[in-house]
Write an enzyme that holds these catalytic residues in place. Structure first.
Site, short mmCIF file in Angstrom:
data_model
loop_
_atom_site.label_atom_id
_atom_site.label_comp_id
_atom_site.label_asym_id
_atom_site.label_seq_id
_atom_site.Cartn_x
_atom_site.Cartn_y
_atom_site.Cartn_z
N ASP A 302 1.85 -7.25 -41.37
CA ASP A 302 0.13 -6.60 -40.85
C ASP A 302 0.88 -4.70 -40.97
O ASP A 302 2.34 -4.48 -41.42
CB ASP A 302 0.15 -6.61 -40.29
CG ASP A 302 -1.98 -6.64 -40.15
OD1 ASP A 302 -2.03 -5.68 -40.15
OD2 ASP A 302 -2.43 -7.69 -39.98
N HIS A 336 0.95 -3.56 -43.92
CA HIS A 336 -0.25 -3.42 -44.50
C HIS A 336 -0.91 -1.74 -44.71
O HIS A 336 -1.45 -1.09 -45.61
CB HIS A 336 -1.65 -3.66 -43.56
CG HIS A 336 -1.86 -5.49 -43.64
ND1 HIS A 336 -2.27 -6.05 -42.92
CD2 HIS A 336 -0.97 -6.45 -44.82
CE1 HIS A 336 -2.94 -7.44 -43.84
NE2 HIS A 336 -1.71 -7.34 -44.30
#
Length: 553
Positions: A302, A336
């Site tokens: 992430d 991310h």
């Protein structure tokens, strides 16, 4: 004894960042600042006394549970005035480790601190997750209201996160999926999701959340306990914190989560999670003050380096921004976002300086995200000397519609009133950026009631598929911008933009439409040194846009 002295000496060096604080001045036309003076963070200092966990009964066979022995060593060290708790070579299986003040937990190079797969070792506790008060399993490493603490060395801390995380079949290879199913757990009826336990599957099927709502207690979460994945390291309301040299990997959820900490240093870490690890953030700095993040490598599932400060009303009531942060010389691989602010930024973020970093293969490079309801002010953000390669989506992104549907160019827009729940992005300076490979170069999208404001983008070279989109923004000042985007048509799209200036613009020679101005809410868009004054066919006006708002010089 010499080794122990070296361990202690490594912690005694004071952090010397130049100057006391950065001086910034804002005018209506431009914000100026100096990089010569930056915020400071104070490091902890420890006694040289060393407490080897072997002396407290720990066994390095990877089978013996050493929770009590390790925690006894930490408690003893702290009670005697502090020092170093040494994790020597070996595989040390353990449950939750509880840090104490004045303790440096030192992990030797050939040591692995491995956290147990047994969910029962982790009691339910009240914690904070994604900015809200939540029920959680106790973190593998945690500390609250401490001072003068550190985790150092060059060994490995492994959270055994794979046993906690449900995972979709589409995120794994066929071989990985077969191995996962064979390991136990449960599979959804459509054979698309693997769950580690029935409690995790129940939470998913019932769409249960983690937030502790008014009237709820921890007992209300017992039936979905396994779903409440812990963050690997959580320090809450601690002062003078150092994380240095260690590899942190395989976290059940977020990896490193300091909350309400002051004088935090994160240096020379390797933070590693599988790319399929949902919520597998590397570092989430929440409502912290005086922070240095330098020399680290992130390869996670992430966001890589993320700034937060609480969510919605709860975060606004806390009212603690993340502020006075220096982030430098870091490398982010899979993530991310390389450097991220939000989306839980309701307490605000300010005085953050990011420079000399590289992002390679992240979904987004510089990622600033929020949404209606968050509130909070993100301001005085300075970014310089960032190199990016093979970015999956956007090199630079500002988005105030995070997880929300934005209206289209022809849709009627409902403009709500500005309240304390309205978020604000303002006063960013982004300078000396190079990106070789991304889907889109720049994306800026504000709200009609609160535009993204006062953004300086200087000396930027982006080689991408698409160019730039600027929507609901005011005071976007660009200078010496190169957008080599062969597939872009237009190269720059503007909708509801005010006071947009671009001085010095290079684009692909085979570009068709260079500027597309959209809607009747644009004003004062000025472009100079872009070879547009005699090429009117390079600019188009759509959806009621007035030609007079665009001036090419």
């Amino acid at each position: 004894m010499k080794k122990n002295r070296r361990i202690a000496a490594g912690i005694l060096v004071a952090l010397c960042l130049p100057g006391a604080f950065l001086q910034a001045q804002t005018s209506k036309e431009k914000t100026t600042f100096s990089w010569s003076n930056l915020p400071t963070a104070v490091q902890p200092v420890f006694k040289p006394d060393t407490f080897n966990i072997v002396q407290f009964g720990s066994v390095p066979d990877g089978l013996t549970l050493n929770t009590n022995a390790i925690n006894k060593a930490i408690t003893t060290c702290s009670s005697k005035g502090g020092g170093v708790v040494l994790i020597p070579g070996g595989i040390w299986l353990t449950g939750p480790v509880e840090m104490k003040s004045n303790v440096n937990l030192h992990i030797d190079r050939d040591a692995i601190l491995l956290f147990s797969k047994d969910f029962d070792q982790y009691p339910l506790v009240e914690g904070t997750y994604e900015g809200s008060r939540s029920a959680r399993n106790q973190s593998p490493v945690q500390g609250t209201n401490l001072e003068n603490i550190a985790i150092t060395g060059s060994g490995v801390i492994d959270g055994n996160g794979d046993v906690w995380r449900m995972v979709g079949k589409d995120r794994l290879t066929e071989s990985q999926w077969k191995t996962k199913v064979a390991s136990g757990g449960l599979v959804s009826s459509d054979n698309r999701i693997w769950f580690p336990s029935a409690k995790t599957k129940l939470a998913f099927d019932q769409r249960r959340g983690t937030a502790l709502l008014p009237g709820q207690t921890l007992k209300d979460f017992e039936d979905i306990k396994d779903f409440l994945r812990p963050n690997l390291v959580v320090f809450n309301n601690c002062k003078k914190v150092l994380l240095e040299g260690v590899t942190f990997q395989n976290s059940p959820a977020w990896c490193l989560h300091p909350v309400l900490c002051e004088d935090l240093t994160v240096r020379n870490l390797f933070v590693k999670n599988p790319d399929y690890a949902q919520n597998g953030d590397g570092l989430d700095v929440e409502s912290c003050k005086n922070v240095l993040i330098e020399g680290n490598t992130f390869d996670v599932g992430d966001d890589g380096i993320c700034i937060k400060s609480g969510k919605d009303e709860e975060g606004r009531k806390r009212g603690r921004p993340t502020e006075n942060v220096v982030i430098r010389n870091n490398v982010v691989y899979k993530a991310h976002g390389g450097f991220v602010i939000g989306s839980e930024m309701s307490g605000g973020a300010r005085n953050i300086f990011v420079y000399d970093c590289s992002f390679m293969g992240t979904d987004i490079g510089l990622r600033f995200k929020t949404a209606r309801g968050r509130g909070g002010v993100v301001e005085n953000i300075y970014v310089k000397n960032i190199r990016m390669k093979d970015i999956v989506q956007d090199a630079i992104l500002f988005d105030m519609y995070y997880f929300a549907k934005a209206p289209g160019a022809n849709e009627k827009i409902e403009v709500p009133p500005v309240t304390e729940a309205t978020p604000r992005f303002r006063n960013f300076q982004i300078t000396d950026i190079v990106c070789n490979g991304a889907n889109r170069g720049i994306f800026i999208r504000g709200l009609p009631e609160m535009k993204v404001k006062d953004i300086d983008l200087n000396n930027i070279v982006l080689k991408t598929n698409k160019g730039a989109e600027i929507i609901e923004a005011n005071g976007i000042r660009m200078k010496d911008l190169t957008l080599l985007s062969n597939n872009a048509n237009p190269v720059v799209y503007v909708q509801s933009g005010s006071n947009i200036t671009l001085n010095g613009f290079k684009y692909s020679p085979n570009a068709g439409v260079v500027f597309s101005i959209n809607g009747d809410k644009n004003e004062n868009i000025r472009v100079s040194n872009a070879n547009l004054s005699n090429n009117h066919d390079k600019v188009e006006f759509n959806n009621g846009a007035n030609r007079s708002v665009f001036i090419a010089e």
